[in-house]
Design an enzyme around this catalytic site. Structure first.
Site, PDB file in Angstrom:
ATOM      1  N   HIS A  42      81.607 -51.023  59.093  1.00 56.38           N
ATOM      2  CA  HIS A  42      80.713 -49.867  58.963  1.00 56.38           C
ATOM      3  C   HIS A  42      81.506 -48.749  58.278  1.00 56.38           C
ATOM      4  CE1 HIS A  42      78.730 -51.806  62.654  1.00 56.38           C
ATOM      5  NE2 HIS A  42      78.085 -52.163  61.561  1.00 56.38           N
ATOM      6  N   GLU A  75      86.422 -49.589  69.697  1.00 55.38           N
ATOM      7  CA  GLU A  75      85.624 -48.420  69.307  1.00 55.38           C
ATOM      8  C   GLU A  75      86.397 -47.134  69.571  1.00 55.38           C
ATOM      9  OE1 GLU A  75      82.635 -48.485  67.940  1.00 55.38           O
ATOM     10  OE2 GLU A  75      81.838 -50.487  68.375  1.00 55.38           O
ATOM     11  N   GLU A  80      82.706 -45.271  59.519  1.00 51.34           N
ATOM     12  CA  GLU A  80      83.634 -45.212  60.652  1.00 51.34           C
ATOM     13  C   GLU A  80      85.069 -45.169  60.118  1.00 51.34           C
ATOM     14  OE1 GLU A  80      80.265 -47.731  63.069  1.00 51.34           O
ATOM     15  OE2 GLU A  80      82.249 -48.626  62.841  1.00 51.34           O
TER      16      GLU A  80
HETATM   17 ZN    ZN Z   1      80.748 -49.936  63.805  1.00 49.70          ZN
END
Ligand code: ZN
Length: 372
Positions: A164, A333, A167
């Site tokens: 992504h 994350e 990010e």
């Molecule tokens: Zn992501």
């Protein structure tokens, strides 16, 4: 002198709706061929000493509106040091207030990681002794998919980031990890390079990165939803990486991301795959416990609710890779907001903290290697 706003550069994203010189109404562009929007990055020029009010009118239509409460936009006047700006969110509008010290300043959702810096990072890695860099293929826009390799024997460890593209903390993490791995004086790096083969993809989505996307590649594909059967035509990025994993093997996979809403660093796993082995689950838990001990920025209380066995989304990399290779796989994350466990009011979660986490993950990996 006139104040102006532009975003026609690598990773730039904003539309100017109306306004000036001090108050501006802006909107975020959608990722190409998709409805995702959240990443922004733009430049304000000619505004030294002016109290700017920048309103992003379509923030409420973003992919993760829960990302805005408690969030603070990042601002920089040198593209190096990114600080938090006064930011508020109400009625679907994100309002940033800032008085630039000089005539050029940049705003972004998070400290950007431009493709130029990617090439600088890969070039530095390639110049280090014992490091190989290979191009696995080309993206839809014709950019290289770079793989950094080191280590001659042992288990195959895969580290990959930024599926992504918005990010960007994920590639700051990569910079920290790669810098540690190529430091000839670092004992963790030396031991890792003796005991495993490292396969590192610092940027899984160069096209989305350069286009200023939040979540997709040039064709609007969310790359982390195609790992069950990637099509080389529409998602060559995943197809070429998975083909290489099939060729060299995969004994450990860490996929690095950022989360818009949750103000913590956490890991999501592969609990939802049909049949995880006892060994896989044990190795997964061991790495997480070691990382929690090594990094005060990492925690295990807050995160996503795990899926029940057999109910996981098998198109996501962590599930697909854990299932395909029977190995431990992780989605790491980091926050766009600050990390509430150890807050930094000036910079929030930052490039420096992302890089430190990259280094600590390598130390946790080294301890886990004994069990692989
Ligand atoms: Zn992501």
């Amino acid at each position: 002198m006139s104040v102006s706003i532009d975003a026609g550069f690598d990773g730039g994203n904003i539309n100017v709706e109306r306004g000036g010189p001090d108050e501006w109404d802006l909107s975020i562009r959608k990722d190409a061929h998709s409805d995702f929007l959240q990443w922004f990055h733009f430049r304000v020029s000619g505004a030294a000493g002016r109290a700017l009010t920048l309103r992003i009118l379509n923030a409420g239509q973003s992919a993760y509106p829960y990302g805005w409460p408690g969030y603070r936009a990042r601002v920089s006047d040198d593209l190096e040091d990114w600080r938090q700006a006064e930011t508020s969110y109400s009625d679907g509008v994100l309002t940033i207030r800032h008085t630039p010290a000089s005539d050029i300043c940049w705003f972004a959702y998070f400290a950007p990681y431009p493709m130029d810096r990617h090439h600088w990072l890969v070039g530095r890695a390639a110049a280090a002794p014992g490091v190989r860099v290979r191009m696995l293929g080309l993206t839809v826009d014709g950019q290289p998919m770079d793989l950094v390799e080191m280590g001659e024997s042992g288990p195959a460890v895969w580290l990959y980031a930024r599926q992504h593209p918005g990010e960007t903390m994920a590639q700051w993490w990569m910079e920290g990890a790669i810098e540690r791995l190529i430091d000839p004086a670092d004992p963790v790096a030396r031991a890792l390079r003796q005991r495993c083969r490292l396969f590192i993809v610092p940027n899984m989505n160069p096209d989305g990165s350069r286009r200023g996307h939040l979540r997709t590649n040039a064709l609007g594909v969310n790359l982390n939803r195609v790992w069950h059967a990637p099509d080389p035509k529409t998602e060559p990025e995943v197809a070429c990486v998975l083909a290489e994993m099939d060729r060299v093997g995969c004994d450990f996979a860490l996929d690095v991301h950022g989360d818009e809403a949750i103000p913590h660093v956490f890991i999501a796993g592969f609990e939802g795959i049909p049949a995880a082995t006892e060994r896989q689950t044990r190795l997964y838990g061991a790495f997480i416990a070691r990382l929690a001990r090594l990094s005060p920025d990492f925690q295990t209380e807050k995160g996503y609710d795990p899926s029940r066995p057999g109910e996981g989304n098998m198109s996501m990399s962590t599930n697909a890779v854990a299932h395909r290779f029977g190995c431990p796989a992780f989605t790491l994350e980091m926050p766009f907001k600050d990390a509430d466990d150890l807050p930094d009011p000036e910079r929030g979660w930052s490039p420096g903290r992302s890089k430190a986490l990259g280094r600590d993950c390598l130390a946790a990996l080294l301890e886990t290697l004994h069990d692989l």
